[in-house]
Design an enzyme around this catalytic site. Structure first.
Site, PDB file in Angstrom:
ATOM      1  NE  ARG A 107     146.906  97.752  63.932  1.00  0.00           N
ATOM      2  CZ  ARG A 107     146.333  96.808  63.173  1.00  0.00           C
ATOM      3  NH1 ARG A 107     147.029  95.802  62.728  1.00  0.00           N
ATOM      4  NH2 ARG A 107     145.071  96.895  62.871  1.00  0.00           N
ATOM      5  CG  HIS A 134     140.664  97.162  65.704  1.00  0.00           C
ATOM      6  ND1 HIS A 134     140.972  98.401  65.154  1.00  0.00           N
ATOM      7  CD2 HIS A 134     141.066  96.230  64.779  1.00  0.00           C
ATOM      8  CE1 HIS A 134     141.534  98.212  63.963  1.00  0.00           C
ATOM      9  NE2 HIS A 134     141.603  96.923  63.714  1.00  0.00           N
ATOM     10  CD  GLN A 137     137.677  95.681  61.520  1.00  0.00           C
ATOM     11  OE1 GLN A 137     138.811  95.848  61.102  1.00  0.00           O
ATOM     12  NE2 GLN A 137     136.666  95.381  60.704  1.00  0.00           N
ATOM     13  CG  ASP A 229     139.436  88.482  65.381  1.00  0.00           C
ATOM     14  OD1 ASP A 229     140.176  88.157  64.423  1.00  0.00           O
ATOM     15  OD2 ASP A 229     139.688  89.426  66.129  1.00  0.00           O
ATOM     16  CB  CYS A 269     138.295  92.338  62.019  1.00  0.00           C
ATOM     17  SG  CYS A 269     139.098  91.002  62.915  1.00  0.00           S
ATOM     18  NE  ARG A 297     139.534  99.686  59.800  1.00  0.00           N
ATOM     19  CZ  ARG A 297     140.693  99.156  60.208  1.00  0.00           C
ATOM     20  NH1 ARG A 297     140.839  97.851  60.202  1.00  0.00           N
ATOM     21  NH2 ARG A 297     141.667  99.920  60.694  1.00  0.00           N
TER      22      ARG A 297
HETATM   23  N1   CP Z   1     141.476  94.366  60.563  1.00  0.00           N
HETATM   24  C1   CP Z   1     142.670  94.990  60.621  1.00  0.00           C
HETATM   25  O1   CP Z   1     142.909  95.874  61.473  1.00  0.00           O
HETATM   26  O2   CP Z   1     143.538  94.594  59.657  1.00  0.00           O
HETATM   27  P1   CP Z   1     145.095  94.967  59.571  1.00  0.00           P
HETATM   28  O3   CP Z   1     145.786  94.265  60.715  1.00  0.00           O
HETATM   29  O4   CP Z   1     145.534  94.454  58.238  1.00  0.00           O
HETATM   30  O5   CP Z   1     145.248  96.446  59.696  1.00  0.00           O
END
Ligand code: CP
Length: 310
Positions: A107, A134, A137, A229, A269, A297
């Protein structure tokens, strides 16, 4: 050996419709096995590195536990814990990590830096979110839709509010799979032209549709999936007042949900800003599938790991 073995997972668009459906079908199977308490050790003794430059709840926990359930190890490397891009070049770190690990999940805010890491790494690299996309997701989002509706063809998914990373990846996946994807927001927050071009090109091949609109009625009519979001992200805090004003009419509330298809589901998400982009009534209401998404996920990421590492 199937076509996913040894590949990176950085963008939805790098995968064919058939490959994406294979990931989703594998996730369904793994979820079934998990629910029955059956945990085959598909990745016995394999090691996954988890690199983060930001905090995370879902991404960190789902990958770490998923890898353990598959019989492997996961190593969580929190922001600032390794030299990546600071005391050591990104390619050098990538080559070193490839000698210890069987795969890397990253990430990282900077998409170009993530690509640089993936190009130098000798093991599969998985995108756990960048500033533009993402893809993990989106897999969980669509698995959740499949669970509720079965077939995907003919479904209309409407994303309200800011053009966030999940919006770009969900639009890419829906357009690959022949669905209708709507982004509903003020025109100055429309999907970036580069992403809109990807969606339209996918739709030409899949028979899906992409609609960009400011009109809430156009977006909700016959809609099966409502998604939203947060209205601002890291680095956009200075725009808070302007964004609150611009997105307020696009809040997902009970009235908006009531104007969709009667079987509509609500996705987010997470984390959510309750009371801003979505009301408590919708988050906790009968149409909400947000915690199924969060659970999915893990199942979709386990599928990715099995397919990329096998
Ligand atoms: N939706 C998502 O990626 O959550 P986090 O930021 O908690 O990983």
């Amino acid at each position: 050996m199937h076509s996913l073995s040894g590949r990176d997972f950085l963008d939805i668009d790098a995968f064919t419709r058939e490959e994406l459906l294979l990931i989703l079908d594998t996730a369904r199977q793994l979820k079934l096995e998990t629910r029955r308490g059956y945990f085959p050790r598909y990745l016995e003794n394999k090691a996954l590195g988890l690199l983060f430059d930001q905090p995370s709840t879902r991404t960190r926990i789902s990958f770490e536990l998923g890898m353990q359930q598959l019989g492997g190890y996961a190593l969580y490397l929190k922001p600032g814990e390794i030299h990546l891009g600071k005391k050591e070049s990104i390619p050098d770190t990538a080559r070193v990590l490839s000698r210890y690990l069987d795969a890397i999940m990253i990430r990282w805010n900077d998409y170009a830096e993530m690509k640089e890491l993936a190009e130098a790494a000798e093991v599969p690299v998985i995108n756990g979110m960048t500033e533009v996309n993402h893809p993990c997701q989106a897999l969980a989002d669509v698995l959740t839709i499949m669970e509720r509706f079965g077939a995907l063809e003919g479904l209309k998914v409407a994303f309200f509010g800011d053009r966030t990373q999940p919006a770009n990846s969900l639009g890419a996946l829906c357009s690959k799979l022949g669905m209708t994807f709507v982004h509903c927001a003020p025109s100055r927050y429309a999907i970036d032209p580069q992403w809109a071009g990807i969606f339209r090109r996918n739709c030409e091949r899949s028979g899906g549709a992409f609609i960009q609109t400011e009109d809430i009625t156009e977006a909700t009519e016959g809609t099966h999936v409502v998604y939203t979001d947060v209205w601002w992200w890291i680095g956009q805090e200075g725009e808070e007042a302007e964004r609150r004003r611009a997105f307020a009419p696009y809040q997902v509330n009970e009235a908006l949900i009531g104007s969709c298809d009667r079987n509509v589901i609500f996705e987010h998400c997470l984390p959510a800003s309750r009371g801003l982009e979505v009301t408590d009534g919708v988050m906790d209401g009968p149409h909400s599938v947000i915690f199924d998404q969060a659970e999915n996920r893990m199942h979709t990421e386990k599928a990715l790991l099995v397919l990329l590492l096998s």
